[in-house]
Design an enzyme around this catalytic site. Structure first.
Site, PDB file in Angstrom:
ATOM      1  N   THR A 125      28.270  15.543  -6.161  1.00 42.39           N
ATOM      2  CA  THR A 125      29.034  16.731  -5.817  1.00 42.39           C
ATOM      3  C   THR A 125      28.542  17.977  -6.534  1.00 42.39           C
ATOM      4  O   THR A 125      28.328  17.964  -7.756  1.00 42.39           O
ATOM      5  CB  THR A 125      30.522  16.511  -6.143  1.00 42.39           C
ATOM      6  OG1 THR A 125      30.988  15.344  -5.447  1.00 42.39           O
ATOM      7  CG2 THR A 125      31.349  17.710  -5.719  1.00 42.39           C
ATOM      8  N   LYS A 148      27.239  16.343  -1.818  1.00 43.86           N
ATOM      9  CA  LYS A 148      28.537  16.814  -1.323  1.00 43.86           C
ATOM     10  C   LYS A 148      28.758  18.198  -1.905  1.00 43.86           C
ATOM     11  O   LYS A 148      28.752  18.370  -3.133  1.00 43.86           O
ATOM     12  CB  LYS A 148      29.657  15.863  -1.733  1.00 43.86           C
ATOM     13  CG  LYS A 148      31.037  16.321  -1.289  1.00 43.86           C
ATOM     14  CD  LYS A 148      32.053  15.225  -1.522  1.00 43.86           C
ATOM     15  CE  LYS A 148      33.470  15.703  -1.246  1.00 43.86           C
ATOM     16  NZ  LYS A 148      34.457  14.625  -1.340  1.00 43.86           N
ATOM     17  N   LYS A 150      30.945  21.577  -2.370  1.00 47.23           N
ATOM     18  CA  LYS A 150      32.273  22.175  -2.323  1.00 47.23           C
ATOM     19  C   LYS A 150      32.162  23.618  -1.828  1.00 47.23           C
ATOM     20  O   LYS A 150      31.436  24.431  -2.404  1.00 47.23           O
ATOM     21  CB  LYS A 150      32.907  22.156  -3.714  1.00 47.23           C
ATOM     22  CG  LYS A 150      33.253  20.764  -4.227  1.00 47.23           C
ATOM     23  CD  LYS A 150      34.406  20.149  -3.455  1.00 47.23           C
ATOM     24  CE  LYS A 150      34.861  18.833  -4.071  1.00 47.23           C
ATOM     25  NZ  LYS A 150      36.015  18.253  -3.362  1.00 47.23           N
ATOM     26  N   ASP A 175      32.548  20.026   1.891  1.00 43.07           N
ATOM     27  CA  ASP A 175      33.966  19.776   1.645  1.00 43.07           C
ATOM     28  C   ASP A 175      34.664  21.115   1.443  1.00 43.07           C
ATOM     29  O   ASP A 175      34.548  21.742   0.396  1.00 43.07           O
ATOM     30  CB  ASP A 175      34.149  18.889   0.418  1.00 43.07           C
ATOM     31  CG  ASP A 175      35.599  18.471   0.219  1.00 43.07           C
ATOM     32  OD1 ASP A 175      36.452  18.883   1.032  1.00 43.07           O
ATOM     33  OD2 ASP A 175      35.886  17.744  -0.741  1.00 43.07           O
ATOM     34  N   LYS A 246      40.836   7.416  -0.238  1.00 44.10           N
ATOM     35  CA  LYS A 246      40.841   7.472  -1.700  1.00 44.10           C
ATOM     36  C   LYS A 246      41.999   6.613  -2.200  1.00 44.10           C
ATOM     37  O   LYS A 246      43.115   6.697  -1.678  1.00 44.10           O
ATOM     38  CB  LYS A 246      41.004   8.907  -2.196  1.00 44.10           C
ATOM     39  CG  LYS A 246      39.861   9.838  -1.829  1.00 44.10           C
ATOM     40  CD  LYS A 246      40.144  11.264  -2.288  1.00 44.10           C
ATOM     41  CE  LYS A 246      39.003  12.204  -1.922  1.00 44.10           C
ATOM     42  NZ  LYS A 246      39.315  13.615  -2.267  1.00 44.10           N
TER      43      LYS A 246
END
Length: 327
Positions: A125, A148, A150, A175, A246
């Site tokens: 991330t 990933k 943000k 994301d 999750k």
């Protein structure tokens, strides 16, 4: 023999700062639940999440409130009806899985995934920032096969462009953490498709995402905040192409397995993700993710200090947990 429960709040420093559209943090705050029976002990970790109205004190109190039922031997199936989905139930459920494995001498993996376990390729991330800063993060991690990213602001097209140019060979998940709106979503999706983005998570706020039923999906769209348990899935048909499972949302591995299997039945792609926690939180998710389309279990990679023993990471590959850690 009565079971004994203990609950502990712990903090693990993050390597730098972790930033998403809702704010930044410099440490992972987790709750660890330990359940013992005789000489055997099981552990579970959860990460309370403010977005869902959870606090460290509230989650700890919710676990403590189950002390009597845990002492009396409540099992994981009964736990599903005794507590709502969320972080508190996750910690108890995972501790019970771990305890059962130790008492019975049978690994959790043998119950939930009878085939040989294998390493998983996890996303790594990149925190939200200005395009130049995000490009620097991407450049430093351009050798990783899956990033990933943000996003979730007014300048997302510039961010997407900067990251793609800095990591041209990586597959990329975006994301947005509910940060787009009806006016920006179509243009952002189209640009993401031009840039070869692999998946977009939760572009719009949960419950305010109806436009997704009426616009093109040039990139698959994955529900995150919009999905917690299997009962949420029917309402997502036509809105989303995949779901992010999750354990802290579903309320444990037991419910997450049901959610995964139902998602497959309904034709959704499956991503297994995490909050920012330690290897103890990731361990059961590694078992859940053995057949996932996307894996995002990089929590320990974002920490300055993890548990010992922890999961073994080789670059972006994470190995199944050692029984000394969990399961």
């Amino acid at each position: 023999m009565a079971r004994v429960i203990s609950v502990e709040a712990e903090r693990f420093p993050i390597a730098g700062t972790f930033t998403i559209s809702r704010g930044s943090k410099t440490e992972a705050e987790v709750i660890t639940c330990t359940i013992s029976e005789g000489d055997y002990t099981g552990r579970g970790e959860c990460v309370p999440y403010k977005r869902y109205g959870e606090t460290m004190d509230g989650v700890r109190a919710a676990i403590e409130a189950m002390r009597g039922q845990i002492s009396a031997g409540i099992d994981r199936t009964a736990l599903l009806g005794a507590m709502p989905a969320g972080a508190a139930r996750n910690a108890i459920d995972c501790a019970l899985w771990d305890l059962e494995a130790k008492i019975g001498g049978k690994a959790v993996a043998d119950v939930v995934w009878p085939a040989p376990l294998h390493q998983l390729e996890t996303a790594y991330t990149l925190s939200l920032g200005e395009p130049e800063a995000m490009a620097a993060q991407a450049r430093a991690n351009a050798a990783r096969p899956l990033l990933k990213v943000k996003i979730g602001g007014d300048n997302d097209i510039a961010r997407i462009r900067a990251v793609r140019q800095a990591a041209p060979d990586s597959r990329i998940i975006l994301d947005a953490n509910e940060g787009w709106n009806d006016d920006t979503v179509a243009a952002n999706l189209a640009f993401a498709a031009e840039q070869g983005i692999a998946l977009i998570e939760q572009p719009l706020p949960a419950g305010h995402d109806g436009i997704l039923r009426h616009i093109a999906h040039p990139v698959p769209i994955c529900a995150d905040e919009s999905v917690h348990e299997a009962g949420d899935l029917a309402a997502l048909a036509g809105l989303y192409d995949a779901v992010n499972i999750k354990l802290d949302k579903s309320g444990g591995l037991t419910a997450a397995l049901v959610l995964r299997d139902r998602a497959r039945e309904l034709g959704f792609g499956v991503m297994v993700g995490c909050m920012v926690g330690t290897s103890l939180a990731m361990a059961p998710a590694v078992l859940l993710a053995q057949d996932a389309d996307f894996v995002d279990l990089d929590g320990p990679l974002l920490l300055a200090r993890d548990r010992v023993p922890g999961l073994a990471y080789e670059g972006s590959l994470v190995s199944p947990p050692d029984p000394a850690l969990w399961g």
